[in-house]
Design a protein around this motif. Sequence first.
Motif, PDB file in Angstrom:
ATOM      1  N   GLU A   1      -8.054   8.253  23.378  1.00 41.08           N
ATOM      2  CA  GLU A   1      -9.320   7.650  22.964  1.00 41.08           C
ATOM      3  C   GLU A   1      -9.096   6.398  22.117  1.00 41.08           C
ATOM      4  OE1 GLU A   1     -12.480   8.379  23.903  1.00 41.08           O
ATOM      5  OE2 GLU A   1     -11.489   9.730  25.299  1.00 41.08           O
ATOM      6  N   LEU A   2      -8.119   6.455  21.220  1.00 41.94           N
ATOM      7  CA  LEU A   2      -7.855   5.296  20.359  1.00 41.94           C
ATOM      8  C   LEU A   2      -7.274   4.124  21.147  1.00 41.94           C
ATOM      9  CD1 LEU A   2      -6.491   6.874  17.065  1.00 41.94           C
ATOM     10  CD2 LEU A   2      -8.762   5.955  17.525  1.00 41.94           C
ATOM     11  N   LEU A   3      -6.540   4.402  22.214  1.00 46.58           N
ATOM     12  CA  LEU A   3      -6.005   3.319  23.039  1.00 46.58           C
ATOM     13  C   LEU A   3      -7.134   2.475  23.620  1.00 46.58           C
ATOM     14  CD1 LEU A   3      -3.008   4.969  24.903  1.00 46.58           C
ATOM     15  CD2 LEU A   3      -2.919   3.077  23.278  1.00 46.58           C
ATOM     16  N   LYS A   4      -8.269   3.093  23.874  1.00 45.67           N
ATOM     17  CA  LYS A   4      -9.426   2.371  24.392  1.00 45.67           C
ATOM     18  C   LYS A   4      -9.999   1.424  23.338  1.00 45.67           C
ATOM     19  CE  LYS A   4     -10.624   6.192  27.424  1.00 45.67           C
ATOM     20  NZ  LYS A   4     -11.592   7.260  27.683  1.00 45.67           N
ATOM     21  N   GLN A   5      -9.744   1.690  22.069  1.00 42.43           N
ATOM     22  CA  GLN A   5     -10.261   0.880  20.977  1.00 42.43           C
ATOM     23  C   GLN A   5      -9.271  -0.192  20.509  1.00 42.43           C
ATOM     24  OE1 GLN A   5     -11.985   3.178  17.740  1.00 42.43           O
ATOM     25  NE2 GLN A   5     -12.307   4.895  19.114  1.00 42.43           N
ATOM     26  N   MET A   6      -8.126  -0.245  21.172  1.00 45.99           N
ATOM     27  CA  MET A   6      -7.111  -1.211  20.763  1.00 45.99           C
ATOM     28  C   MET A   6      -7.594  -2.614  21.092  1.00 45.99           C
ATOM     29  SD  MET A   6      -4.340   0.364  19.544  1.00 45.99           S
ATOM     30  CE  MET A   6      -2.907  -0.605  19.891  1.00 45.99           C
ATOM     31  N   GLY A   7      -7.501  -3.495  20.132  1.00 44.85           N
ATOM     32  CA  GLY A   7      -7.842  -4.892  20.312  1.00 44.85           C
ATOM     33  C   GLY A   7      -6.752  -5.734  19.678  1.00 44.85           C
ATOM     34  N   LEU A   8      -6.865  -7.025  19.826  1.00 38.59           N
ATOM     35  CA  LEU A   8      -5.859  -7.908  19.236  1.00 38.59           C
ATOM     36  C   LEU A   8      -5.752  -7.658  17.741  1.00 38.59           C
ATOM     37  CD1 LEU A   8      -6.531 -11.251  21.087  1.00 38.59           C
ATOM     38  CD2 LEU A   8      -4.666  -9.652  21.442  1.00 38.59           C
ATOM     39  N   GLY A   9      -4.542  -7.589  17.258  1.00 35.22           N
ATOM     40  CA  GLY A   9      -4.312  -7.370  15.838  1.00 35.22           C
ATOM     41  C   GLY A   9      -4.332  -5.907  15.428  1.00 35.22           C
ATOM     42  N   ARG A  10      -4.557  -5.020  16.388  1.00 33.23           N
ATOM     43  CA  ARG A  10      -4.602  -3.585  16.062  1.00 33.23           C
ATOM     44  C   ARG A  10      -3.328  -2.894  16.531  1.00 33.23           C
ATOM     45  NH1 ARG A  10     -10.713  -1.277  16.953  1.00 33.23           N
ATOM     46  NH2 ARG A  10     -11.635  -2.532  15.303  1.00 33.23           N
ATOM     47  N   GLN A  11      -3.016  -1.817  15.833  1.00 34.87           N
ATOM     48  CA  GLN A  11      -1.874  -0.995  16.228  1.00 34.87           C
ATOM     49  C   GLN A  11      -2.191   0.461  15.969  1.00 34.87           C
ATOM     50  OE1 GLN A  11       1.427  -2.359  13.957  1.00 34.87           O
ATOM     51  NE2 GLN A  11       0.749  -1.426  12.068  1.00 34.87           N
ATOM     52  N   MET A  12      -1.560   1.316  16.747  1.00 32.05           N
ATOM     53  CA  MET A  12      -1.719   2.755  16.595  1.00 32.05           C
ATOM     54  C   MET A  12      -0.349   3.319  16.228  1.00 32.05           C
ATOM     55  SD  MET A  12      -3.208   5.553  19.296  1.00 32.05           S
ATOM     56  CE  MET A  12      -2.055   5.102  20.565  1.00 32.05           C
ATOM     57  N   ILE A  13      -0.313   4.111  15.165  1.00 38.41           N
ATOM     58  CA  ILE A  13       0.938   4.697  14.699  1.00 38.41           C
ATOM     59  C   ILE A  13       0.780   6.213  14.660  1.00 38.41           C
ATOM     60  CG2 ILE A  13       2.632   4.806  12.827  1.00 38.41           C
ATOM     61  CD1 ILE A  13       1.665   2.008  11.994  1.00 38.41           C
ATOM     62  N   ILE A  14       1.786   6.901  15.186  1.00 37.36           N
ATOM     63  CA  ILE A  14       1.787   8.366  15.200  1.00 37.36           C
ATOM     64  C   ILE A  14       2.925   8.847  14.301  1.00 37.36           C
ATOM     65  CG2 ILE A  14       2.128  10.422  16.618  1.00 37.36           C
ATOM     66  CD1 ILE A  14       0.870   8.866  18.922  1.00 37.36           C
ATOM     67  N   TYR A  15       2.600   9.828  13.463  1.00 44.32           N
ATOM     68  CA  TYR A  15       3.569  10.412  12.534  1.00 44.32           C
ATOM     69  C   TYR A  15       3.717  11.902  12.812  1.00 44.32           C
ATOM     70  CZ  TYR A  15       2.438   6.231   9.790  1.00 44.32           C
ATOM     71  OH  TYR A  15       2.226   4.955   9.371  1.00 44.32           O
TER      72      TYR A  15
ATOM     73  N   ALA B   1       7.008  11.206   9.058  1.00 43.69           N
ATOM     74  CA  ALA B   1       8.010  10.368   9.718  1.00 43.69           C
ATOM     75  C   ALA B   1       7.364   9.709  10.935  1.00 43.69           C
ATOM     76  CB  ALA B   1       9.201  11.210  10.151  1.00 43.69           C
ATOM     77  N   LYS B   2       7.571   8.402  11.085  1.00 40.19           N
ATOM     78  CA  LYS B   2       6.978   7.686  12.212  1.00 40.19           C
ATOM     79  C   LYS B   2       7.550   8.232  13.512  1.00 40.19           C
ATOM     80  CE  LYS B   2       6.242   3.269  11.808  1.00 40.19           C
ATOM     81  NZ  LYS B   2       6.409   1.804  11.827  1.00 40.19           N
ATOM     82  N   PHE B   3       6.649   8.544  14.439  1.00 36.91           N
ATOM     83  CA  PHE B   3       7.008   9.165  15.712  1.00 36.91           C
ATOM     84  C   PHE B   3       6.851   8.159  16.860  1.00 36.91           C
ATOM     85  CE2 PHE B   3       5.725  11.972  19.288  1.00 36.91           C
ATOM     86  CZ  PHE B   3       6.859  12.755  19.366  1.00 36.91           C
ATOM     87  N   GLY B   4       5.890   7.261  16.734  1.00 35.02           N
ATOM     88  CA  GLY B   4       5.651   6.258  17.765  1.00 35.02           C
ATOM     89  C   GLY B   4       4.708   5.192  17.265  1.00 35.02           C
ATOM     90  N   GLU B   5       4.724   4.036  17.951  1.00 39.34           N
ATOM     91  CA  GLU B   5       3.882   2.912  17.539  1.00 39.34           C
ATOM     92  C   GLU B   5       3.522   2.081  18.756  1.00 39.34           C
ATOM     93  OE1 GLU B   5       4.197  -0.986  14.628  1.00 39.34           O
ATOM     94  OE2 GLU B   5       5.618   0.644  14.405  1.00 39.34           O
ATOM     95  N   TRP B   6       2.242   1.704  18.850  1.00 39.44           N
ATOM     96  CA  TRP B   6       1.760   0.849  19.925  1.00 39.44           C
ATOM     97  C   TRP B   6       0.993  -0.301  19.304  1.00 39.44           C
ATOM     98  CZ3 TRP B   6       2.166   6.000  20.007  1.00 39.44           C
ATOM     99  CH2 TRP B   6       2.816   6.574  21.082  1.00 39.44           C
ATOM    100  N   ARG B   7       1.210  -1.510  19.839  1.00 36.98           N
ATOM    101  CA  ARG B   7       0.519  -2.702  19.346  1.00 36.98           C
ATOM    102  C   ARG B   7      -0.227  -3.356  20.502  1.00 36.98           C
ATOM    103  NH1 ARG B   7       2.581  -4.913  14.398  1.00 36.98           N
ATOM    104  NH2 ARG B   7       4.304  -3.657  13.669  1.00 36.98           N
ATOM    105  N   ALA B   8      -1.422  -3.861  20.208  1.00 33.22           N
ATOM    106  CA  ALA B   8      -2.205  -4.597  21.197  1.00 33.22           C
ATOM    107  C   ALA B   8      -1.679  -6.025  21.271  1.00 33.22           C
ATOM    108  CB  ALA B   8      -3.672  -4.587  20.829  1.00 33.22           C
ATOM    109  N   ARG B   9      -1.629  -6.550  22.465  1.00 32.92           N
ATOM    110  CA  ARG B   9      -1.166  -7.932  22.653  1.00 32.92           C
ATOM    111  C   ARG B   9      -2.189  -8.732  23.377  1.00 32.92           C
ATOM    112  NH1 ARG B   9       5.231  -7.829  23.482  1.00 32.92           N
ATOM    113  NH2 ARG B   9       5.615  -6.584  21.672  1.00 32.92           N
TER     114      ARG B   9
END
Length: 60
Positions: A30-44, A52-60
């Motif tokens: 659901e959060l991937l649908k809200q990704m826009g420029l300058g946003r990132q999603m981080i999973i711990y 502990a950081k598990f994964g990270e995605w950044r919008a381009r």
Amino acid sequence: MYKIELQENEKVLISKEFLKYDDLVNCSEELLKQMGLGRQMIIYEKKNDKWAKFGEWRAR
């Protein structure tokens, strides 16, 4: 335990915690649908009472 954050310019917009990995995956989709420029999603993942950081995605 898992935590997911949606951030924009290093400011946390959304933060949620989950006991089950499946719930985390559903929320991340659901959060991937809200990704826009300058946003990132981080999973711990909580290990030894610390996040502990598990994964990270950044919008381009």
